[in-house]
Write an enzyme that holds these catalytic residues in place. Sequence first.
Site, PDB file in Angstrom:
ATOM      1  N   ASN A 599       7.076   0.712  -7.631  1.00 54.88           N
ATOM      2  CA  ASN A 599       8.404   0.001  -7.555  1.00 54.88           C
ATOM      3  C   ASN A 599       8.288  -1.156  -7.682  1.00 54.88           C
ATOM      4  O   ASN A 599       7.913  -2.090  -6.484  1.00 54.88           O
ATOM      5  CB  ASN A 599       9.163   0.733  -6.562  1.00 54.88           C
ATOM      6  N   LYS A 669      -2.952   1.568  -6.442  1.00 60.83           N
ATOM      7  CA  LYS A 669      -3.791   1.370  -5.361  1.00 60.83           C
ATOM      8  C   LYS A 669      -2.943   0.856  -4.220  1.00 60.83           C
ATOM      9  O   LYS A 669      -1.981   0.508  -4.382  1.00 60.83           O
ATOM     10  CB  LYS A 669      -5.028   0.110  -5.864  1.00 60.83           C
ATOM     11  N   GLY A 672      -0.128  -2.759   0.682  1.00 66.57           N
ATOM     12  CA  GLY A 672       0.517  -3.283   1.958  1.00 66.57           C
ATOM     13  C   GLY A 672      -0.193  -4.156   2.797  1.00 66.57           C
ATOM     14  O   GLY A 672       0.116  -5.041   3.730  1.00 66.57           O
ATOM     15  N   GLU A 673      -1.598  -4.063   2.632  1.00 70.76           N
ATOM     16  CA  GLU A 673      -2.409  -5.189   3.399  1.00 70.76           C
ATOM     17  C   GLU A 673      -3.278  -6.087   2.633  1.00 70.76           C
ATOM     18  O   GLU A 673      -3.534  -7.055   3.301  1.00 70.76           O
ATOM     19  CB  GLU A 673      -3.533  -4.082   4.205  1.00 70.76           C
TER      20      GLU A 673
HETATM   21 MO1  MOS Z   1      -2.288  -0.521   9.017  1.00 70.60          MO
HETATM   22  S1  MOS Z   1      -3.013  -1.961  10.435  1.00 70.60           S
HETATM   23  O1  MOS Z   1      -3.439   0.358   8.933  1.00 70.60           O
HETATM   24  O2  MOS Z   1      -0.967   0.189   9.951  1.00 70.60           O
END
Ligand code: MOS
Length: 712
Positions: A599, A669, A672-673
């Site tokens: 998205n 993939k 978020g990080e």
């Molecule tokens: Mo993330 S630090 O793996 O919630």
Amino acid sequence: MSITTRAIGEPLDRIDGPLKVRGAATYAFEWPVDNPAYLYPLQAEIAAGRITAVDTRKATEEAGVLAVLTHENAPKLAAAGDADVAALQSADVAFRGQFIGAVIGETPEVARYAAGLARFEYEQRPHDVVLAADRNDLTKPVNAANFGTGGGELQDGSPADSLIGDVEAALEAAAFTVDAHYSTAINHHNPMEPHAVIATWHDGQLTLQCSTQGVHLHRFLVASAFGLDLAQVRVISPHVGGGFGSKVYPAAYLVVATMAAQMLPGRPVKFALTRQQMFSLVGYRSPTLQHVRLGADDHGRLTAISHDAVAQTAKVKEYAEQIAVPTRLMYAAPNRRTTHRLAALDLPVPTIMRAPGEGPGMFALESAMDELARACGLDPIEFRIRNEPEVHPESGLPFSSRNVVACLRQGADRFGWAGRDPAVRSRRDGRWLVGTGVAASSYPSPRLPGNAAMIRVSEDGRYTVAIGAADIGTGAWTALTQIAADALEASVSDVELQIGDTILPAASSAGFSSGTTGWGSAIYEAANKLRAQLDSEHAGVVPPGGLEVTADMPNNEFFGRYAMYSFGAQFAEVRIDEDTGEIRVSRLLGVFDVGRVINPKTARSQLIGGMTQGISMALHEQSVIDPRFGHVVNHDLAGYHISANADIKAVEAYWLDEADPFVSPMGSKGVGEVCIVGTAAAIANAVHHATGVRVRDLPITLDKLLDSPAAA
Ligand code: MOS
């Protein structure tokens, strides 16, 4: 079967958006419950020692007080193995702020007032709360904290040390070298929603309505601690106001709330941590001390990479993260060394925080890469491209997909990198010194075990899709609905998703940038199973009463055959007031290699959110320990500054139009990080370009610019 909307890739609005803006999305503390009681914690007032006397008489006698818990009357846990969870099991005090009890009252006010009446006496021992790289008691990590796997591993399962070739000889022989020390501050997660729970014990059943990144892991660990069957415990958490890692592992607050609920059967016990309590009770990002040494030949090719990382853990429990692990995969070089060491202190246990390890580690590596590019007389993008590995430089595995170079090139185009004068202090706008910097990003894209999904189709062609996943603000409600619609070849409006409850099929936690990969893979499997069953057993027609299947996420057959990571490149422009040292990030631009985007709207939010948090890490966030008392002094949002609107100017996120063939059936993939990794280095590199001052210690505060003489 209905319409064929290929829902993946559509910029759908958040499905939970209307609920949230109307205040109708129920967060943990908000569930309507009858006749609640309120818990207020008692916290240790010393950093190390033991409790020698407890006087709770006054607190107990206060009108409206229902119970007072201390280690003297708390139930013994069935499995108190995890010291991070085992609250009130002894008189020992392992850190300042530790739970030493709780008051449960008819109102929050009574509980809080009576908490002030409880008295504890202590036998104090000298505490040890200062991290230093030259301590003589540094240890090699023994346990992978929170996983309990043991054996010299880091939190991500990597070995603590890695050595290939002869680093010392290669550094000796190198044409150009960098040898520098970097450090990063303690960071606290500070999600908007504090950790909160309503714990209810009724007829031998425990219900925890709490704010968590993973209902099933919370259920497992709380049930284990209390010796309950999994079937006796239900954890509910449909909406979560952020976590950043602090809500992955269940903290002691849930144990204390559960004890209180068991003392008051039938009464829901409500407990929400205050912002200040969150600075000692729910984890933090360890500070790091890092030593990076790089060597390159005449052609700007790396010959040696060495990265030694020191972090802190708690005496009470070991936690060790993968600070130097990204250095094992970013660049090619024949000689390589990475090590991790820990100091065990009288402080709370650190935990994972957005890009644990990679976040601080890549600040050091990507700063050092900038320094070495400069020493070699190369543009930092060209320098990185020259050292791009063809396969994982240590394991030799091919990457499932790796497009660092494309991210650097596309980012340079979009940012307007061409024509940059590499000389420091070469751009000025009135009193503002202007500089630009670049850094690469990477973060693993794993699939955690323990996922299953249920899909039910009714005769009218509508689907119910259920999995105990968590949406911590990431957009999982929306993305998983799209994945299900895609896999079912249905319209998203015909799919109803259910998440955030242990009555639903098991799900891994929202962590390690793995949620969409793991949950989505389980949903894909269930959808395939449903379609196959419809075709083979029902001639493609939904039978009367509907059809329901449950499927486990299949193992990824490509795991162990490919190295799976997300990548990116981030570009920063900073403006620095020459007289005051005031630092502004006027522009931040990232291009990411995150596979197929489910998205674009929610992915973009994730990416610019991580980049914003990266600015915060680079310039602002810092928990300061007072060594005399062993607590965080600036333990509130007034003293602990997180980037606010006024700190953020242009933040732009883009991604490559590529699908990864191996990580997941969606081609996606992790998102978020990777986006917080490299941000701080891009900013530090830009600060150096603007001012000539190389700041190797986060956060980059203005005093560090004013105190340092500018290099030419
Ligand atoms: Mo993330 S630090 O793996 O919630």
